[in-house]
Design a protein around this motif. Structure first.
Motif, PDB file in Angstrom:
ATOM      1  N   ASN A 107       0.818  -1.216   0.000  1.00 15.53           N
ATOM      2  CA  ASN A 107       0.000   0.000   0.000  1.00 15.53           C
ATOM      3  C   ASN A 107       0.849   1.261   0.000  1.00 15.53           C
ATOM      4  OD1 ASN A 107      -2.471  -1.358  -0.099  1.00 15.53           O
ATOM      5  ND2 ASN A 107      -2.567  -1.547   2.128  1.00 15.53           N
ATOM      6  N   ILE A 108       1.971   1.242   0.714  1.00 14.65           N
ATOM      7  CA  ILE A 108       2.876   2.392   0.709  1.00 14.65           C
ATOM      8  C   ILE A 108       3.436   2.608  -0.692  1.00 14.65           C
ATOM      9  CG2 ILE A 108       5.144   3.194   1.498  1.00 14.65           C
ATOM     10  CD1 ILE A 108       4.460   1.997   4.244  1.00 14.65           C
ATOM     11  N   LEU A 109       3.846   1.511  -1.344  1.00 17.36           N
ATOM     12  CA  LEU A 109       4.372   1.632  -2.707  1.00 17.36           C
ATOM     13  C   LEU A 109       3.310   2.158  -3.665  1.00 17.36           C
ATOM     14  CD1 LEU A 109       6.535  -1.597  -2.937  1.00 17.36           C
ATOM     15  CD2 LEU A 109       7.349   0.762  -2.982  1.00 17.36           C
ATOM     16  N   LEU A 110       2.100   1.653  -3.546  1.00 14.84           N
ATOM     17  CA  LEU A 110       1.012   2.100  -4.415  1.00 14.84           C
ATOM     18  C   LEU A 110       0.683   3.566  -4.177  1.00 14.84           C
ATOM     19  CD1 LEU A 110      -1.066   1.232  -6.556  1.00 14.84           C
ATOM     20  CD2 LEU A 110      -2.596   0.640  -4.679  1.00 14.84           C
ATOM     21  N   LEU A 111       0.595   3.958  -2.924  1.00 17.77           N
ATOM     22  CA  LEU A 111       0.288   5.350  -2.582  1.00 17.77           C
ATOM     23  C   LEU A 111       1.397   6.300  -3.045  1.00 17.77           C
ATOM     24  CD1 LEU A 111      -1.579   7.370  -1.101  1.00 17.77           C
ATOM     25  CD2 LEU A 111      -0.233   6.917   0.952  1.00 17.77           C
ATOM     26  N   SER A 112       2.647   5.897  -2.846  1.00 19.85           N
ATOM     27  CA  SER A 112       3.735   6.789  -3.245  1.00 19.85           C
ATOM     28  C   SER A 112       3.838   6.906  -4.764  1.00 19.85           C
ATOM     29  CB  SER A 112       5.066   6.342  -2.638  1.00 19.85           C
ATOM     30  OG  SER A 112       5.403   5.053  -3.060  1.00 19.85           O
ATOM     31  N   LEU A 113       3.612   5.812  -5.488  1.00 17.08           N
ATOM     32  CA  LEU A 113       3.628   5.893  -6.950  1.00 17.08           C
ATOM     33  C   LEU A 113       2.498   6.781  -7.465  1.00 17.08           C
ATOM     34  CD1 LEU A 113       4.868   4.986  -9.637  1.00 17.08           C
ATOM     35  CD2 LEU A 113       3.328   3.020  -9.575  1.00 17.08           C
ATOM     36  N   THR A 114       1.326   6.618  -6.891  1.00 18.06           N
ATOM     37  CA  THR A 114       0.184   7.448  -7.285  1.00 18.06           C
ATOM     38  C   THR A 114       0.466   8.921  -6.988  1.00 18.06           C
ATOM     39  OG1 THR A 114      -1.303   5.611  -6.795  1.00 18.06           O
ATOM     40  CG2 THR A 114      -2.297   7.791  -6.959  1.00 18.06           C
ATOM     41  N   THR A 115       1.030   9.189  -5.830  1.00 16.92           N
ATOM     42  CA  THR A 115       1.363  10.561  -5.450  1.00 16.92           C
ATOM     43  C   THR A 115       2.399  11.152  -6.402  1.00 16.92           C
ATOM     44  OG1 THR A 115       0.897  10.027  -3.143  1.00 16.92           O
ATOM     45  CG2 THR A 115       2.175  12.026  -3.561  1.00 16.92           C
ATOM     46  N   MET A 116       3.418  10.363  -6.759  1.00 16.06           N
ATOM     47  CA  MET A 116       4.434  10.865  -7.686  1.00 16.06           C
ATOM     48  C   MET A 116       3.823  11.216  -9.042  1.00 16.06           C
ATOM     49  SD  MET A 116       7.963   8.738  -7.042  1.00 16.06           S
ATOM     50  CE  MET A 116       7.289   7.105  -7.102  1.00 16.06           C
ATOM     51  N   VAL A 117       2.927  10.378  -9.546  1.00 13.44           N
ATOM     52  CA  VAL A 117       2.298  10.649 -10.842  1.00 13.44           C
ATOM     53  C   VAL A 117       1.443  11.913 -10.767  1.00 13.44           C
ATOM     54  CG1 VAL A 117       0.584   9.782 -12.496  1.00 13.44           C
ATOM     55  CG2 VAL A 117       2.373   8.257 -11.633  1.00 13.44           C
ATOM     56  N   ILE A 118       0.670  12.041  -9.711  1.00 14.05           N
ATOM     57  CA  ILE A 118      -0.212  13.216  -9.567  1.00 14.05           C
ATOM     58  C   ILE A 118       0.602  14.504  -9.446  1.00 14.05           C
ATOM     59  CG2 ILE A 118      -1.857  14.348  -8.010  1.00 14.05           C
ATOM     60  CD1 ILE A 118      -3.029  11.528  -7.480  1.00 14.05           C
ATOM     61  N   VAL A 119       1.635  14.497  -8.615  1.00 13.71           N
ATOM     62  CA  VAL A 119       2.440  15.705  -8.427  1.00 13.71           C
ATOM     63  C   VAL A 119       3.189  16.061  -9.712  1.00 13.71           C
ATOM     64  CG1 VAL A 119       4.403  16.696  -7.164  1.00 13.71           C
ATOM     65  CG2 VAL A 119       2.638  15.441  -5.930  1.00 13.71           C
ATOM     66  N   ALA A 120       3.747  15.051 -10.390  1.00 11.88           N
ATOM     67  CA  ALA A 120       4.472  15.323 -11.641  1.00 11.88           C
ATOM     68  C   ALA A 120       3.521  15.859 -12.709  1.00 11.88           C
ATOM     69  CB  ALA A 120       5.169  14.059 -12.138  1.00 11.88           C
ATOM     70  N   PHE A 121       2.336  15.283 -12.815  1.00 15.51           N
ATOM     71  CA  PHE A 121       1.348  15.764 -13.788  1.00 15.51           C
ATOM     72  C   PHE A 121       0.923  17.200 -13.461  1.00 15.51           C
ATOM     73  CE2 PHE A 121      -3.078  16.344 -15.126  1.00 15.51           C
ATOM     74  CZ  PHE A 121      -2.943  16.151 -16.494  1.00 15.51           C
ATOM     75  N   THR A 122       0.684  17.467 -12.181  1.00  9.54           N
ATOM     76  CA  THR A 122       0.296  18.811 -11.760  1.00  9.54           C
ATOM     77  C   THR A 122       1.401  19.816 -12.084  1.00  9.54           C
ATOM     78  OG1 THR A 122      -1.022  17.867  -9.973  1.00  9.54           O
ATOM     79  CG2 THR A 122      -0.459  20.204  -9.794  1.00  9.54           C
ATOM     80  N   GLN A 123       2.651  19.411 -11.863  1.00 12.46           N
ATOM     81  CA  GLN A 123       3.781  20.296 -12.169  1.00 12.46           C
ATOM     82  C   GLN A 123       3.837  20.621 -13.658  1.00 12.46           C
ATOM     83  OE1 GLN A 123       5.659  22.221 -10.737  1.00 12.46           O
ATOM     84  NE2 GLN A 123       7.539  22.435 -11.885  1.00 12.46           N
ATOM     85  N   VAL A 124       3.624  19.619 -14.502  1.00 10.39           N
ATOM     86  CA  VAL A 124       3.650  19.845 -15.956  1.00 10.39           C
ATOM     87  C   VAL A 124       2.532  20.798 -16.365  1.00 10.39           C
ATOM     88  CG1 VAL A 124       3.310  18.733 -18.198  1.00 10.39           C
ATOM     89  CG2 VAL A 124       4.820  17.686 -16.504  1.00 10.39           C
ATOM     90  N   VAL A 125       1.340  20.575 -15.832  1.00 11.71           N
ATOM     91  CA  VAL A 125       0.199  21.450 -16.161  1.00 11.71           C
ATOM     92  C   VAL A 125       0.474  22.868 -15.673  1.00 11.71           C
ATOM     93  CG1 VAL A 125      -2.240  21.901 -15.653  1.00 11.71           C
ATOM     94  CG2 VAL A 125      -1.491  19.585 -16.234  1.00 11.71           C
ATOM     95  N   MET A 126       0.971  22.982 -14.452  1.00 10.27           N
ATOM     96  CA  MET A 126       1.249  24.316 -13.909  1.00 10.27           C
ATOM     97  C   MET A 126       2.293  25.050 -14.756  1.00 10.27           C
ATOM     98  SD  MET A 126      -0.578  24.976 -11.191  1.00 10.27           S
ATOM     99  CE  MET A 126       0.330  26.255 -10.391  1.00 10.27           C
ATOM    100  N   ARG A 127       3.329  24.331 -15.186  1.00  8.95           N
ATOM    101  CA  ARG A 127       4.421  24.961 -15.922  1.00  8.95           C
ATOM    102  C   ARG A 127       3.998  25.357 -17.330  1.00  8.95           C
ATOM    103  NH1 ARG A 127       9.704  21.840 -15.648  1.00  8.95           N
ATOM    104  NH2 ARG A 127       9.758  22.850 -13.629  1.00  8.95           N
ATOM    105  N   TYR A 128       3.318  24.471 -18.044  1.00 13.97           N
ATOM    106  CA  TYR A 128       3.048  24.721 -19.459  1.00 13.97           C
ATOM    107  C   TYR A 128       1.699  25.375 -19.730  1.00 13.97           C
ATOM    108  CZ  TYR A 128       7.274  22.148 -20.344  1.00 13.97           C
ATOM    109  OH  TYR A 128       8.577  21.750 -20.358  1.00 13.97           O
ATOM    110  N   VAL A 129       0.751  25.240 -18.828  1.00 10.33           N
ATOM    111  CA  VAL A 129      -0.555  25.867 -19.040  1.00 10.33           C
ATOM    112  C   VAL A 129      -0.621  27.225 -18.346  1.00 10.33           C
ATOM    113  CG1 VAL A 129      -3.052  25.640 -18.656  1.00 10.33           C
ATOM    114  CG2 VAL A 129      -1.709  23.645 -19.356  1.00 10.33           C
ATOM    115  N   PHE A 130      -0.143  27.271 -17.115  1.00  6.91           N
ATOM    116  CA  PHE A 130      -0.261  28.495 -16.331  1.00  6.91           C
ATOM    117  C   PHE A 130       1.039  29.304 -16.255  1.00  6.91           C
ATOM    118  CE2 PHE A 130      -3.454  25.565 -14.522  1.00  6.91           C
ATOM    119  CZ  PHE A 130      -4.598  26.293 -14.816  1.00  6.91           C
ATOM    120  N   ASN A 131       2.108  28.828 -16.883  1.00  7.70           N
ATOM    121  CA  ASN A 131       3.420  29.486 -16.851  1.00  7.70           C
ATOM    122  C   ASN A 131       3.898  29.778 -15.430  1.00  7.70           C
ATOM    123  OD1 ASN A 131       4.014  29.506 -19.563  1.00  7.70           O
ATOM    124  ND2 ASN A 131       2.897  31.424 -19.913  1.00  7.70           N
TER     125      ASN A 131
END
Length: 173
Positions: free
Chosen positions: A15-39
């Motif tokens: 469960n820790i591995l699953l939660l951390s992988l999910t968190t990494m994907v969400i944070v990385a995706f959010t970072q990409v959206v923030m950088r390229y959509v919202f500058n």
């Protein structure tokens, strides 16, 4: 350690591995959206992802050992068994596990040394301002867990060699 405790730990680790992988994907995706959509980027995301990935990787070593999924060369064991030097693979597996256990204990010892020196220096990360030793702590903690798994594997092999392995009492971490 009982079989139920081993199963509970395995479930927690999964469960820790699953939660951390999910968190990494969400944070990385959010970072990409923030950088390229919202500058505008998140100041803490790269650092957070780095430390989470470090913990994820070290916990993954333990999970891989549990399922016997680490890469290894089986040429030596196959040739020893073919030539009659070994009756089964368990003896060689014990030798390899003992070498791995010794290496793991060295990593635990020196990892603890590094963590304690980082705690004394009170170094913090630039973006999140958390202590650096939290990232370094993954090395001795997860190596200790790997060591415990190796010991249970060694004991399981010894039981197999002496024919005392019954699935009811066998403990798997």
């Amino acid at each position: 350690m009982t079989k139920k405790m081993g199963q509970a730990y395995n479930a927690i680790e999964k469960n820790i591995l699953l939660l951390s992988l999910t968190t990494m994907v969400i944070v990385a995706f959010t970072q990409v959206v923030m950088r390229y959509v919202f500058n505008n980027s998140l100041s803490w995301s790269e650092e957070f992802l780095r430390y989470l990935f470090i913990w994820f990787s070290w916990i993954g070593v333990s999970a891989g050992l549990k399922d016997n999924e680490h890469l290894r060369v089986e040429l030596l064991s196959t040739s020893f068994i073919k030539r009659g030097f070994l009756k089964s693979n368990e003896i060689l597996q014990i030798i390899v596990s003992l070498i791995w256990l010794a290496t793991t204990l060295i990593v635990v010892y020196y990892g603890y040394q590094v963590v304690s020196s980082q705690m004394n220096l009170k170094v913090v990360t630039p973006a999140m301002r958390i202590p650096v030793w939290i990232g370094y702590l993954s090395v001795p903690v997860c190596s200790l867990i790997v060591g415990i798994r190796l010991i249970t594997d060694i004991l399981g092999c010894v039981k197999k060699i002496f024919g005392k392995s019954d699935n009811k009492s066998e403990v798997t971490i």
